[in-house]
Design a protein around this motif. Sequence first.
Motif, PDB file in Angstrom:
ATOM      1  N   VAL A   1     -14.581  26.764 -27.669  1.00  0.00           N
ATOM      2  CA  VAL A   1     -14.402  27.593 -28.847  1.00  0.00           C
ATOM      3  C   VAL A   1     -13.017  28.234 -28.844  1.00  0.00           C
ATOM      4  CG1 VAL A   1     -15.370  29.506 -30.186  1.00  0.00           C
ATOM      5  CG2 VAL A   1     -16.862  28.173 -28.688  1.00  0.00           C
ATOM      6  N   ASP A   2     -12.406  28.242 -30.017  1.00  0.00           N
ATOM      7  CA  ASP A   2     -11.169  29.008 -30.237  1.00  0.00           C
ATOM      8  C   ASP A   2     -11.519  30.192 -31.124  1.00  0.00           C
ATOM      9  OD1 ASP A   2      -8.852  30.096 -31.310  1.00  0.00           O
ATOM     10  OD2 ASP A   2      -8.307  28.287 -32.444  1.00  0.00           O
ATOM     11  N   CYS A   3     -11.707  31.345 -30.495  1.00  0.00           N
ATOM     12  CA  CYS A   3     -11.945  32.561 -31.282  1.00  0.00           C
ATOM     13  C   CYS A   3     -10.761  33.512 -31.085  1.00  0.00           C
ATOM     14  CB  CYS A   3     -13.277  33.213 -30.905  1.00  0.00           C
ATOM     15  SG  CYS A   3     -13.434  33.733 -29.192  1.00  0.00           S
ATOM     16  N   GLY A   4      -9.593  32.945 -30.922  1.00  0.00           N
ATOM     17  CA  GLY A   4      -8.414  33.775 -30.649  1.00  0.00           C
ATOM     18  C   GLY A   4      -8.485  34.242 -29.214  1.00  0.00           C
ATOM     19  N   ILE A   5      -8.231  35.527 -29.002  1.00  0.00           N
ATOM     20  CA  ILE A   5      -8.425  36.119 -27.682  1.00  0.00           C
ATOM     21  C   ILE A   5      -9.820  36.743 -27.663  1.00  0.00           C
ATOM     22  CG2 ILE A   5      -7.611  37.892 -26.064  1.00  0.00           C
ATOM     23  CD1 ILE A   5      -5.578  35.649 -26.432  1.00  0.00           C
ATOM     24  N   PRO A   6     -10.715  36.269 -26.810  1.00  0.00           N
ATOM     25  CA  PRO A   6     -12.046  36.909 -26.758  1.00  0.00           C
ATOM     26  C   PRO A   6     -11.910  38.330 -26.197  1.00  0.00           C
ATOM     27  CG  PRO A   6     -12.022  34.796 -25.553  1.00  0.00           C
ATOM     28  CD  PRO A   6     -10.603  35.158 -25.847  1.00  0.00           C
ATOM     29  N   ILE A   7     -12.398  39.313 -26.937  1.00  0.00           N
ATOM     30  CA  ILE A   7     -12.283  40.705 -26.478  1.00  0.00           C
ATOM     31  C   ILE A   7     -13.180  40.902 -25.262  1.00  0.00           C
ATOM     32  CG2 ILE A   7     -12.588  43.136 -27.138  1.00  0.00           C
ATOM     33  CD1 ILE A   7     -10.332  41.725 -28.671  1.00  0.00           C
ATOM     34  N   ASN A   8     -14.373  40.291 -25.305  1.00  0.00           N
ATOM     35  CA  ASN A   8     -15.320  40.403 -24.202  1.00  0.00           C
ATOM     36  C   ASN A   8     -15.888  39.006 -23.927  1.00  0.00           C
ATOM     37  OD1 ASN A   8     -17.800  40.731 -22.717  1.00  0.00           O
ATOM     38  ND2 ASN A   8     -17.813  42.887 -23.279  1.00  0.00           N
ATOM     39  N   PRO A   9     -15.326  38.303 -22.948  1.00  0.00           N
ATOM     40  CA  PRO A   9     -15.715  36.901 -22.749  1.00  0.00           C
ATOM     41  C   PRO A   9     -17.211  36.697 -22.496  1.00  0.00           C
ATOM     42  CG  PRO A   9     -13.715  37.394 -21.522  1.00  0.00           C
ATOM     43  CD  PRO A   9     -14.224  38.707 -22.056  1.00  0.00           C
ATOM     44  N   ALA A  10     -17.865  37.620 -21.794  1.00  0.00           N
ATOM     45  CA  ALA A  10     -19.310  37.449 -21.542  1.00  0.00           C
ATOM     46  C   ALA A  10     -20.074  37.489 -22.855  1.00  0.00           C
ATOM     47  CB  ALA A  10     -19.816  38.533 -20.592  1.00  0.00           C
ATOM     48  N   LEU A  11     -19.728  38.449 -23.719  1.00  0.00           N
ATOM     49  CA  LEU A  11     -20.446  38.559 -24.992  1.00  0.00           C
ATOM     50  C   LEU A  11     -20.126  37.385 -25.906  1.00  0.00           C
ATOM     51  CD1 LEU A  11     -20.211  42.402 -25.665  1.00  0.00           C
ATOM     52  CD2 LEU A  11     -22.142  41.104 -24.777  1.00  0.00           C
ATOM     53  N   ALA A  12     -18.870  36.918 -25.881  1.00  0.00           N
ATOM     54  CA  ALA A  12     -18.501  35.761 -26.698  1.00  0.00           C
ATOM     55  C   ALA A  12     -19.277  34.528 -26.216  1.00  0.00           C
ATOM     56  CB  ALA A  12     -16.997  35.509 -26.616  1.00  0.00           C
ATOM     57  N   ARG A  13     -19.441  34.418 -24.917  1.00  0.00           N
ATOM     58  CA  ARG A  13     -20.190  33.288 -24.368  1.00  0.00           C
ATOM     59  C   ARG A  13     -21.657  33.340 -24.791  1.00  0.00           C
ATOM     60  NH1 ARG A  13     -20.987  32.051 -17.878  1.00  0.00           N
ATOM     61  NH2 ARG A  13     -22.148  30.112 -18.121  1.00  0.00           N
ATOM     62  N   ILE A  14     -22.256  34.538 -24.700  1.00  0.00           N
ATOM     63  CA  ILE A  14     -23.673  34.661 -25.087  1.00  0.00           C
ATOM     64  C   ILE A  14     -23.852  34.384 -26.578  1.00  0.00           C
ATOM     65  CG2 ILE A  14     -25.585  36.299 -25.357  1.00  0.00           C
ATOM     66  CD1 ILE A  14     -25.426  35.586 -22.518  1.00  0.00           C
ATOM     67  N   GLN A  15     -22.913  34.887 -27.390  1.00  0.00           N
ATOM     68  CA  GLN A  15     -22.989  34.577 -28.827  1.00  0.00           C
ATOM     69  C   GLN A  15     -23.004  33.061 -29.023  1.00  0.00           C
ATOM     70  OE1 GLN A  15     -22.990  36.498 -31.910  1.00  0.00           O
ATOM     71  NE2 GLN A  15     -23.834  37.901 -30.411  1.00  0.00           N
ATOM     72  N   THR A  16     -22.134  32.376 -28.285  1.00  0.00           N
ATOM     73  CA  THR A  16     -22.020  30.928 -28.432  1.00  0.00           C
ATOM     74  C   THR A  16     -23.311  30.241 -27.993  1.00  0.00           C
ATOM     75  OG1 THR A  16     -19.670  31.189 -27.937  1.00  0.00           O
ATOM     76  CG2 THR A  16     -20.553  28.941 -27.914  1.00  0.00           C
ATOM     77  N   GLU A  17     -23.816  30.642 -26.845  1.00  0.00           N
ATOM     78  CA  GLU A  17     -25.048  30.021 -26.342  1.00  0.00           C
ATOM     79  C   GLU A  17     -26.214  30.268 -27.300  1.00  0.00           C
ATOM     80  OE1 GLU A  17     -23.925  30.276 -21.574  1.00  0.00           O
ATOM     81  OE2 GLU A  17     -25.172  31.840 -22.452  1.00  0.00           O
ATOM     82  N   GLY A  18     -26.320  31.504 -27.765  1.00  0.00           N
ATOM     83  CA  GLY A  18     -27.414  31.839 -28.682  1.00  0.00           C
ATOM     84  C   GLY A  18     -27.316  31.068 -29.988  1.00  0.00           C
ATOM     85  N   GLY A  19     -26.097  30.927 -30.499  1.00  0.00           N
ATOM     86  CA  GLY A  19     -25.894  30.184 -31.748  1.00  0.00           C
ATOM     87  C   GLY A  19     -26.235  28.721 -31.583  1.00  0.00           C
ATOM     88  N   ILE A  20     -25.834  28.161 -30.450  1.00  0.00           N
ATOM     89  CA  ILE A  20     -26.137  26.746 -30.192  1.00  0.00           C
ATOM     90  C   ILE A  20     -27.656  26.542 -30.162  1.00  0.00           C
ATOM     91  CG2 ILE A  20     -26.077  24.958 -28.394  1.00  0.00           C
ATOM     92  CD1 ILE A  20     -23.209  25.997 -27.725  1.00  0.00           C
ATOM     93  N   VAL A  21     -28.356  27.453 -29.517  1.00  0.00           N
ATOM     94  CA  VAL A  21     -29.808  27.282 -29.401  1.00  0.00           C
ATOM     95  C   VAL A  21     -30.487  27.436 -30.769  1.00  0.00           C
ATOM     96  CG1 VAL A  21     -31.904  28.214 -28.353  1.00  0.00           C
ATOM     97  CG2 VAL A  21     -29.873  27.800 -26.951  1.00  0.00           C
ATOM     98  N   GLN A  22     -30.011  28.361 -31.587  1.00  0.00           N
ATOM     99  CA  GLN A  22     -30.552  28.420 -32.956  1.00  0.00           C
ATOM    100  C   GLN A  22     -30.293  27.106 -33.686  1.00  0.00           C
ATOM    101  OE1 GLN A  22     -29.357  31.835 -35.264  1.00  0.00           O
ATOM    102  NE2 GLN A  22     -30.327  33.285 -33.871  1.00  0.00           N
TER     103      GLN A  22
END
Lengths: 151, 764
Positions: B646-667
């Motif tokens: 993912v290119d979301c610019g600079i992730p402000i909080n990489p753990a939260l950006a990762r969880i958002q990504t994982e959760g979105g993929i699973v949906q």
Amino acid sequence: MEIKLKLNGRNITASVESDTVLLDFLREKGCLSVKRGCDTSNCGLCTVLMDGKPVLSCSALAVRADGHEIYTLEGLQEEASDFVGFIADQGADQCGFCNPGFVMNTIALLRENPDPTDDEIRAFLAGNLCRCSGYDGQLRGIRNYLNSKKG
Amino acid sequence: MEHKEYKSINKSVRKKDSMQLLLGKPVYTDDVSPKDALIVKILRSPHANAIVEEINTDIAKKVPGVVAVYTWEDVPKTRFAIAGQTFPEPSPYDRLILDRHVRFAGDAVAIVAAETEKAAVKAMNLIKVKYQVLEAVLDFRTAKDNPVLVHPEDDWFPPCEVGGDPKRNMVASADETHGDVEGILSECDIVLERTYHTKAYNQAMMEPFTAYAEFDRYGRLHLISSTQIVFHTRRILSRALGIPKSKIRVEKPRIGGGFGAKQTAVCDVYPAFVAMKTGRPAQIIYTREESQIAGSPRHEMEITVRMGAMNDGTIRVMDLYTLSNTGAYGEHGPTTVGLSGHKAIPLYTGSLEAFRFHYDVVYTNHQAAGAYRGYGATQGIFAVESIVNELAEKIGMDASVIRDRNMLKEGMVMPAYYNEIANSCALDRCMEHCRQLFNWEERSKVRDMGNGKVRTAGVAMAMQGSCISNIDVGSATLKLSEDGTYNLIIGAADMGTGCDTILAQMAAELMDCDVDDIAVFGADTDVSPYDSGSYASSTTYITGQAVVKACNELKKNICAIASEMLGCAEEEVEFAGTCVRHPGTGQTVSLTDIAYKAQVGNTIAAESTATHSSPVSPPPYMVGMVEIELDKLTGEVKVLDYTAVVDCGIPINPALARIQTEGGIVQGIGHTLMENVTYDGRGKPMESSFMQYKLPTRLDVGNLTVEFEHTYEPTGPFGAKSIGEIVINTPAPAIAHAIRRATGVWHRTLPITPENIAMSVSED
């Protein structure tokens, strides 16, 4: 009718209707960690421990608790605190609404099987839905906790 | 790209509310609402299209504990919309609190308020309704110009002109063309035309729709709601109830998930109306069934794409037509459809010479649709990414390579995206990175496992936006406390996403303090500075930039107070985190002393409120690759591995950006393989509980691998773009691609269930 039970370590006596669901009874008693997410025993949000075993409090009547011991997350704060920080470190708590049921079932898992494999964790917690996290972060958190215990 | 060492940015700090949530503290609407509230229940129509001819509430009102029963005769006659959008909303004003004309199975017929839930339910069952049942529009392909009208009323009102016409069952319509579409199509070596169909998925956030209303100590309506949009909800209630905005306060506690569902004021008006009529506190909690059948799900869309390309894989032209089903009411109908083109077509800006994007949004007698993570882009990307996979196969080209050849690259102007320039775009690097990480070359091969099972892979790209350009507004207030810590007050809504935390990380970075020294509060219309709310992927990008501005302004004020204390000019001092320093003299004054001084004989505010909006909406980008194992006998698909970059610019909080990504993929996996929305012949929704609506469990998800390609978005706070929505967009086309390669069948309708696979016949 009157029921006597042990709730979070305290003996209580309560008067309930015969059709009162355990979930509603527990929330009435101030155990607000117990959440309702479906109505069909599918989501696991309402998981509590009855005599140490996880049960879905949406699918049990309050009268079923008569003569039994119930624990909700309110009564297991210390045991939960041991590991939930590892889930927080993953950011996997997310909206949090599924957390209490998931944490209660994790407590039941770890009591029964203190050193589970990833597949055993997935299987035990399969009934705890989470719409936010995608589950992997929850698993990483539990795994990191287990690893930390091994030093 | 900027490489800076930050103290708080790009750090995986814990969410501010993590431990409260994980330890089950009472933080949600039902937990914090007083228990003496009236219980509000809604009697719902069993018919998809009907007129309430007679309604008798006499017996229901006699049930002990019942306080009131309201019908269409009791409510204001002003039509309104419940979509959480900036005024004037593109969504038509087509609702009443209760309407005599009920337009879907589940539409509200009566409101019951009682002392207990039991009494309310009993009363509901005793309301006698005589319906005149009308023919219903149940297939959205037949809705346009159907003689049966979903909204025949004359007081239907569109606050914006979006091409709607209720006399044709139309909510919106448009047609835009760039370049000579037909001319270029005629020059192409290959022209494909395909139609794709996606369903009205439920957000299925774990906390159902919930709201509590009371009159506060000033006699004002006070609503506590599980909402993403406190300010829009205040405006909606004001119109629906006919009371001034100054008499309404809306706040949100913690929210048990939203995903866009709570960008619509689905349930708020009912307890508010009851509180207004009875003068008593009132609460509504939707059952899961109500959340499923009378919520605000995704728009069902049928998308037809014509794509023209050359034999060397150059994609030259695209013509995309979207038919969108808004259901019985028009919330978000005119806007979601736009993203099906504007956030799918630009992925191929690298080679596209021309495009056409046209659409119709129609009313039907289905549940009204609304906002759902991805907001139309998800549907459009399923269509565009699928047809590109079909094209790659037709010309015998690797599906990742055809994308290399045609994709959008940094610096390009995107004609299909309002002519914005892709100032930060690592789509090419995401593809290369993902290819290596996933080992695409090996795993994309079709491998017969010798046990009736086949393994292979699929690929898709995605984009989204980072706000609604020129519309979304975010604000932040930052206040200095006596001990040198800060309060950050926002109107954006953390619904589990972690925005309270990432905004605090930004403030901590700029004020040179710990994240723990920033206390965050949000959101309350009486307290928070104005924010459009948390939707359209805007909070990091828009509210984040408001935080940056507020910090910089507060630093100036702090320096001004300090310079008075030091007896020098404001320009002579500098902010240094725990103190303000005079570099010339070496004198310092501590933040604590400044904060106390701010409370004595002071006229300079030790706080600052700033507001931000953006003329552009920089897209984040993503590449997803999936490996599946498909059982040829049963049609069962197992997702073995999902890899995303993912290119979301600079992730402000990489753990939260990762969880958002994982959760979105699973949906996304759920929408592709198991979640379905169907209606029976009379318009009754079938998947009304989690028994039928199959959410992915942790056994349905294989390994997830998420990595980031950093870009620096010059208009974003600390180079950041959005992450929340884009992450749901790749699974459908990637998995459909893999299934085709395993079975020889392109599935163009979602979900692709084991039955669909087992019953399908190869086209080859």
